[in-house]
Every structure is written in C-alpha cells, then in structure tokens.
Design a protein around this motif. Structure first.
Motif, PDB file in Angstrom:
ATOM      1  N   LEU A  24     -17.831 -60.489  62.023  1.00 15.90           N
ATOM      2  CA  LEU A  24     -16.826 -59.784  62.815  1.00 15.90           C
ATOM      3  C   LEU A  24     -15.738 -59.225  61.925  1.00 15.90           C
ATOM      4  CD1 LEU A  24     -16.217 -62.508  65.566  1.00 15.90           C
ATOM      5  CD2 LEU A  24     -17.832 -60.605  65.671  1.00 15.90           C
ATOM      6  N   ILE A  25     -15.208 -58.059  62.300  1.00 19.06           N
ATOM      7  CA  ILE A  25     -14.010 -57.517  61.653  1.00 19.06           C
ATOM      8  C   ILE A  25     -12.941 -57.425  62.736  1.00 19.06           C
ATOM      9  CG2 ILE A  25     -13.025 -55.655  60.285  1.00 19.06           C
ATOM     10  CD1 ILE A  25     -15.827 -54.910  59.397  1.00 19.06           C
ATOM     11  N   GLY A  54     -13.741 -50.635  72.358  1.00 22.78           N
ATOM     12  CA  GLY A  54     -14.639 -51.759  72.616  1.00 22.78           C
ATOM     13  C   GLY A  54     -15.109 -52.381  71.322  1.00 22.78           C
ATOM     14  N   VAL A  55     -16.279 -51.957  70.835  1.00 22.93           N
ATOM     15  CA  VAL A  55     -16.816 -52.493  69.584  1.00 22.93           C
ATOM     16  C   VAL A  55     -17.728 -51.454  68.941  1.00 22.93           C
ATOM     17  CG1 VAL A  55     -18.775 -53.600  70.723  1.00 22.93           C
ATOM     18  CG2 VAL A  55     -17.988 -54.490  68.535  1.00 22.93           C
ATOM     19  N   ALA A  72     -25.148 -57.996  60.271  1.00 24.47           N
ATOM     20  CA  ALA A  72     -24.837 -57.306  61.518  1.00 24.47           C
ATOM     21  C   ALA A  72     -23.317 -57.298  61.641  1.00 24.47           C
ATOM     22  CB  ALA A  72     -25.475 -58.036  62.695  1.00 24.47           C
ATOM     23  N   LEU A  73     -22.714 -56.133  61.481  1.00 28.03           N
ATOM     24  CA  LEU A  73     -21.268 -55.997  61.343  1.00 28.03           C
ATOM     25  C   LEU A  73     -20.664 -55.471  62.639  1.00 28.03           C
ATOM     26  CD1 LEU A  73     -21.593 -54.260  57.890  1.00 28.03           C
ATOM     27  CD2 LEU A  73     -20.879 -56.618  58.249  1.00 28.03           C
ATOM     28  N   MET A  88     -15.960 -63.283  73.481  1.00 26.53           N
ATOM     29  CA  MET A  88     -17.412 -63.130  73.665  1.00 26.53           C
ATOM     30  C   MET A  88     -18.079 -62.610  72.390  1.00 26.53           C
ATOM     31  SD  MET A  88     -18.122 -59.886  76.141  1.00 26.53           S
ATOM     32  CE  MET A  88     -18.267 -58.229  75.507  1.00 26.53           C
ATOM     33  N   TYR A  89     -17.319 -61.955  71.518  1.00 18.46           N
ATOM     34  CA  TYR A  89     -17.886 -61.509  70.245  1.00 18.46           C
ATOM     35  C   TYR A  89     -18.032 -62.664  69.256  1.00 18.46           C
ATOM     36  CZ  TYR A  89     -16.288 -56.973  72.026  1.00 18.46           C
ATOM     37  OH  TYR A  89     -16.052 -55.871  72.802  1.00 18.46           O
ATOM     38  N   TYR A  90     -17.267 -63.751  69.465  1.00 19.87           N
ATOM     39  CA  TYR A  90     -17.287 -64.851  68.512  1.00 19.87           C
ATOM     40  C   TYR A  90     -18.616 -65.594  68.502  1.00 19.87           C
ATOM     41  CZ  TYR A  90     -12.161 -64.324  68.760  1.00 19.87           C
ATOM     42  OH  TYR A  90     -10.882 -63.836  68.741  1.00 19.87           O
ATOM     43  N   ARG A  91     -19.338 -65.568  69.610  1.00 20.71           N
ATOM     44  CA  ARG A  91     -20.573 -66.335  69.725  1.00 20.71           C
ATOM     45  C   ARG A  91     -21.593 -65.878  68.679  1.00 20.71           C
ATOM     46  NH1 ARG A  91     -19.681 -65.280  75.262  1.00 20.71           N
ATOM     47  NH2 ARG A  91     -21.390 -63.771  75.300  1.00 20.71           N
ATOM     48  N   GLY A  92     -22.082 -66.833  67.932  1.00 20.22           N
ATOM     49  CA  GLY A  92     -23.104 -66.541  66.936  1.00 20.22           C
ATOM     50  C   GLY A  92     -22.592 -65.952  65.640  1.00 20.22           C
ATOM     51  N   ALA A  93     -21.282 -65.772  65.506  1.00 16.05           N
ATOM     52  CA  ALA A  93     -20.734 -65.180  64.274  1.00 16.05           C
ATOM     53  C   ALA A  93     -20.690 -66.217  63.158  1.00 16.05           C
ATOM     54  CB  ALA A  93     -19.337 -64.626  64.531  1.00 16.05           C
TER      55      ALA A  93
END
Length: 212
Positions: A24-25, A54-55, A72-73, A88-93
């Motif tokens: 994640l950035i 969004g992303v 995967a960035l 929700m973006y934190y999952r799996g990071a």
C-alpha cells in the motif's frame, strides 16, 4: 462508488515469480504518492499528476534475496472523504509506504496517524516504511530528517527521504521494503481475503478500465 484503475502492466502475462505481495502507498492528498508509484513503475514524472480517486493499481516485478517478486501496488486516495475506505485495503497487505511532504509539517503529523492505524488494523507482520517525499525542495523544508528518523526508530518502522521528481531513493525504498519482508511471505491466491485475485499465470487478471 469505488473505481479501480488497472495499469496496462497488469497484462504483461506469462512472467513467473516466486512470491506475490501487496504493498500500500498511503498518505495525505498532494504528498506525491502517485508520483512515487509512477516513478517506480514507469520511471516517469508528471508535474500535473491528478489526484487519485479511490485507488490506483499497478504491478511491478523486482528481485530481492535471489527471488523474483511480483509487487501488487495500491495507491490509495488521500482525501478525507476516502479515509473510511482505507481499512479494507489493509487486508492482505505485506507492506506499506506512508508518505508525507517534507515542506508540510501537517502531512508529517497525519502520517503518524496512518502508521498508528496500520499497526492497529493491518497485518501484525506488516513492513512499514515512512517516506519523506519532495526532498528536491529541501530549501522549503518544514520537517527535519532527524525528527522523522527518531519517530521511525521509536515505532519500529524505517525511514527514507525520497524525490519522485528527481528519482532520489525511490527504487531504493522499494528494494529496502522487499528485503525486509519475511522470507515466508505467503502468496495470495484467488478467493483469499486481501483483495488480490491473481493466479500464478495471471489468468485471473482483471480487465483494463471500468469501475467496480
């Protein structure tokens, strides 16, 4: 509505790799997150880079510790109205770069909040890097590197100043992160939590464009 913009690099296809990890950035709007991503993936810089909605998503292959990694960035929007979506973006990071602007102390203070949130809600083993971006504007500096270094040491993360404009330390930042990943970093598989749905041969790669 959350839009997912997929880079054409997603469809390079056919390349094999040893590990896939999600990075994640994160940081306030305007600190240069998208510029860091563009510099790392395409070695380009755009003075008129638009704010992320969004992303944004890109992939990049790199080598570390004798292994080929597929990164995967995820470039997340920094505007306050998107903040509620961040968890929700934190999952799996497996890793995160928290970016601030060295010419704006407020962005450094808010970066500390992002770090705290990642440590509370993210993967317990997540590798966190603090990036002081826009080091080319050192004459306008409001955050001393010593302050960021002390904060990073006290919070178990690592720190590097970068410049997306001049490419200073951008590649070095990502390489340092890759080297700090646990050697047994799991590879995300289709259907697993974390948002990455890529198979070993990229057969499950999403299509370009469109909103989800």
């Amino acid at each position: 509505t959350l839009c997912l913009f997929v880079s054409p690099s997603m469809e390079g296809g056919g390349q094999t790799y040893d590990h896939l990890f999600k990075l994640l950035i994160i940081g306030d709007s305007g600190v240069g997150k998208s510029s860091i991503l563009l510099r790392f993936c395409d070695d380009e810089f755009n003075d008129k880079q638009a704010s992320t909605i969004g992303v944004d998503f890109k992939t990049k292959f790199m080598q570390a510790r004798g292994k080929k990694l597929k990164c995967a960035l995820w470039d997340t929007a920094g505007q306050e109205r998107y903040h509620s979506l961040a968890p929700m973006y934190y999952r799996g990071a497996a890793a995160a770069i928290v970016v601030y602007d060295i010419t704006n102390r407020d962005t450094f203070q808010r970066a500390k909040q992002w770090v705290k949130e990642l440590q509370r809600q993210g993967n317990p083993n997540i590798v966190i890097a603090l990036a002081g971006n826009k080091s080319d504007l050192s004459s306008k500096r409001k955050v001393e590197p010593e302050d960021a270094e002390t904060y990073s040491n006290d919070n178990g993360i690592f720190f590097m100043e970068t410049s997306a404009k001049t490419a200073t330390n951008v590649n070095e930042l990502f390489v340092a992160i890759a080297r700090k990943l646990p050697k047994n970093t799991p590879q995300q598989r289709p259907g697993q939590p974390g948002g990455i749905v890529l198979a070993q041969n990229d057969a499950a790669s999403p299509k370009k464009g469109g909103c989800c």
